[in-house]
Design an enzyme around this catalytic site. Sequence first.
Site, PDB file in Angstrom:
ATOM      1  NE  ARG A  96      -3.770  -1.800  -0.308  1.00 46.21           N
ATOM      2  CZ  ARG A  96      -3.856  -2.736  -1.211  1.00 46.21           C
ATOM      3  NH1 ARG A  96      -3.229  -2.676  -2.267  1.00 46.21           N
ATOM      4  NH2 ARG A  96      -5.016  -3.827  -1.280  1.00 46.21           N
ATOM      5  CD  GLU A  99      -2.828   0.933  -4.004  1.00 50.71           C
ATOM      6  OE1 GLU A  99      -3.888   0.893  -4.642  1.00 50.71           O
ATOM      7  OE2 GLU A  99      -3.038   0.947  -2.608  1.00 50.71           O
ATOM      8  CB  SER A 122      17.802  14.215   3.657  1.00 47.18           C
ATOM      9  OG  SER A 122      18.838  13.138   4.241  1.00 47.18           O
TER      10      SER A 122
END
Length: 156
Positions: A96, A99, A122
């Site tokens: 997820r 995604e 960073s």
Amino acid sequence: MVHAQFDPTARQTLAAAAVDAKIRKNLSWQRIAEASGLSVAFTTAAVLGQHALPKASAEAVAELLGLDEDAALLLQTVPTRGSIPGAIPTDPTIYRFHEMLQVYGTTLKALVHEEFGDGIISAINFKLDVKKVADPEGGERAVITLDGKYLPTKPF
């Protein structure tokens, strides 16, 4: 002296042993972080093989988990970072996040560059926080804060 790993195998083996000890001792990541004196996100990442712990933290974590002196020493080494082998993760929670970056990665990039200019956020000078909050529509929501230092690109 700072030592670095060139192969993630030793840290992966240690991570598995540490998680096993965490489960056997019924410890939370928060409790392990308290022993380390560092944040829960950094400590968890370190125990899972993604950061080196300072000596005192490594020794405290190893003691709490019942790990030996070699484990405490290994926790202090700079790891070979990157914990997701292969192109697309299969664990549903990790997938997820993958995604989310597939859907919002270009949006984040566009907004960061518009706000800051050409550069990166960073992952070294970085803070992470995870909080559970009530959802006004019922249930719960996860609030995840990624707080990284902006590093501008420098032409040369």
